[in-house]
Design an enzyme around this catalytic site. Structure first.
Site, PDB file in Angstrom:
ATOM      1  N   PRO A  88      22.050 -42.625 -15.426  1.00  0.00           N
ATOM      2  CA  PRO A  88      23.123 -43.349 -16.132  1.00  0.00           C
ATOM      3  C   PRO A  88      22.734 -44.772 -16.505  1.00  0.00           C
ATOM      4  CG  PRO A  88      23.673 -43.067 -13.810  1.00  0.00           C
ATOM      5  CD  PRO A  88      22.461 -42.228 -14.065  1.00  0.00           C
ATOM      6  N   GLU A 115      21.913 -40.465  -4.190  1.00  0.00           N
ATOM      7  CA  GLU A 115      22.250 -41.824  -4.595  1.00  0.00           C
ATOM      8  C   GLU A 115      21.379 -42.333  -5.735  1.00  0.00           C
ATOM      9  OE1 GLU A 115      24.208 -45.475  -4.643  1.00  0.00           O
ATOM     10  OE2 GLU A 115      24.739 -43.557  -3.716  1.00  0.00           O
ATOM     11  N   ARG A 153      16.457 -27.693 -31.297  1.00  0.00           N
ATOM     12  CA  ARG A 153      17.003 -27.241 -32.583  1.00  0.00           C
ATOM     13  C   ARG A 153      16.335 -27.939 -33.768  1.00  0.00           C
ATOM     14  NH1 ARG A 153      20.975 -29.861 -35.072  1.00  0.00           N
ATOM     15  NH2 ARG A 153      22.076 -27.926 -35.567  1.00  0.00           N
ATOM     16  N   ASP A 168      23.088 -32.910 -40.565  1.00  0.00           N
ATOM     17  CA  ASP A 168      23.927 -33.035 -39.385  1.00  0.00           C
ATOM     18  C   ASP A 168      24.445 -34.458 -39.234  1.00  0.00           C
ATOM     19  OD1 ASP A 168      23.548 -30.435 -38.680  1.00  0.00           O
ATOM     20  OD2 ASP A 168      22.058 -30.836 -37.126  1.00  0.00           O
TER      21      ASP A 168
END
Length: 247
Positions: A88, A115, A153, A168
């Site tokens: 993150p 953690e 893709r 896209d």
């Protein structure tokens, strides 16, 4: 391309890797997947891969040894491999990053739990730290599969027609224009006449206008970096006027 997933939960992967575009890409020879339980590379006799953090604190930290050894074991060469840490704290993943990664020959995704990671993994093993967004998942597996899908893709033969993904959302820098299919009239809701006209120049102009309008309404931040042409600027003036009149 060869994509490796290093995980403590290999059972999470078969459903995704054996379905849809991911399976087709493998069948076409565009990509190979390997899923490795890096617990198998620990030197700890109890198969532990984590330990308490130095200095104290809650949670457990993944040790460097199992991951360093696992990456060395599964990859061909240290020079060409791209080792991606799912975290993150990492760089926000974008379509541009997917396009960059699709040019690589070998990707390694490290999917952690607990953690966090020993800092030496970040400093001396990985080449990229990536995050899907400002939220925390239980582990890196779902994020790694999402990024792998986005990359695969884009590979030749993965989708079929190259044009299928060139328009896209985010690939052009704008959100994608609306799509319609048969019937032309469904419950009184009609397809825009221009799409039935056969005039490809007018259709292209309509699509650009609708892409700009959708981007302006939903993601105006994207327009700050999009290279607007003179025609785009004129369209945006018309779009703003159109939306103001509807208010």
């Amino acid at each position: 391309m060869h994509i490796h997933f290093l995980t403590l939960f290999p059972e999470m992967f078969p459903g995704i890797l054996q379905s849809s575009i991911m399976k087709k890409a493998q069948d076409q020879g565009a990509v190979r997947f390997s899923v490795t339980d890096f617990r198998e590379y620990t030197e700890n006799k109890h198969k532990k891969v984590d330990d308490y953090p130095y200095g104290g604190g809650a949670g457990m930290v993944l040790q460097p040894q199992p991951l360093f050894d696992a990456v060395d074991a599964v990859t061909k060469t240290e020079k060409k491999r791209r080792v991606i840490l799912m975290c993150p704290q990492g760089e926000r993943f974008t379509q541009a990053k997917a396009e960059e990664l699709s040019q690589e020959e070998e990707l390694v995704f490290i999917c952690g739990h607990y953690e966090g990671y020993d800092e030496r993994i970040r400093e001396h093993l990985v080449t990229d730290e990536l995050s899907l967004g400002d939220f925390v998942l239980t582990g890196g597996e779902l994020a790694a599969m999402t990024i792998a899908d986005s990359v695969v893709r884009l590979l030749p033969d993965a989708i079929g027609k190259q044009e299928s993904h060139e328009d896209d959302s985010f690939s052009t820098g704008l959100l994608e224009y609306p799509h319609y299919t048969r019937p032309a009239d469904f419950r009184g809701f009609r397809v825009p006449d221009v799409l039935l006209s056969g005039n490809h120049a007018k259709i292209a102009e309509w699509r650009q206008y609708e892409s700009l309008k959708r981007t302006y309404k939903r993601r105006p931040d994207l327009l700050k970096t999009y290279p607007l042409t003179k025609e785009d600027c004129e369209m945006l003036k018309q779009i703003k006027k159109e939306l103001e009149e509807k208010q």
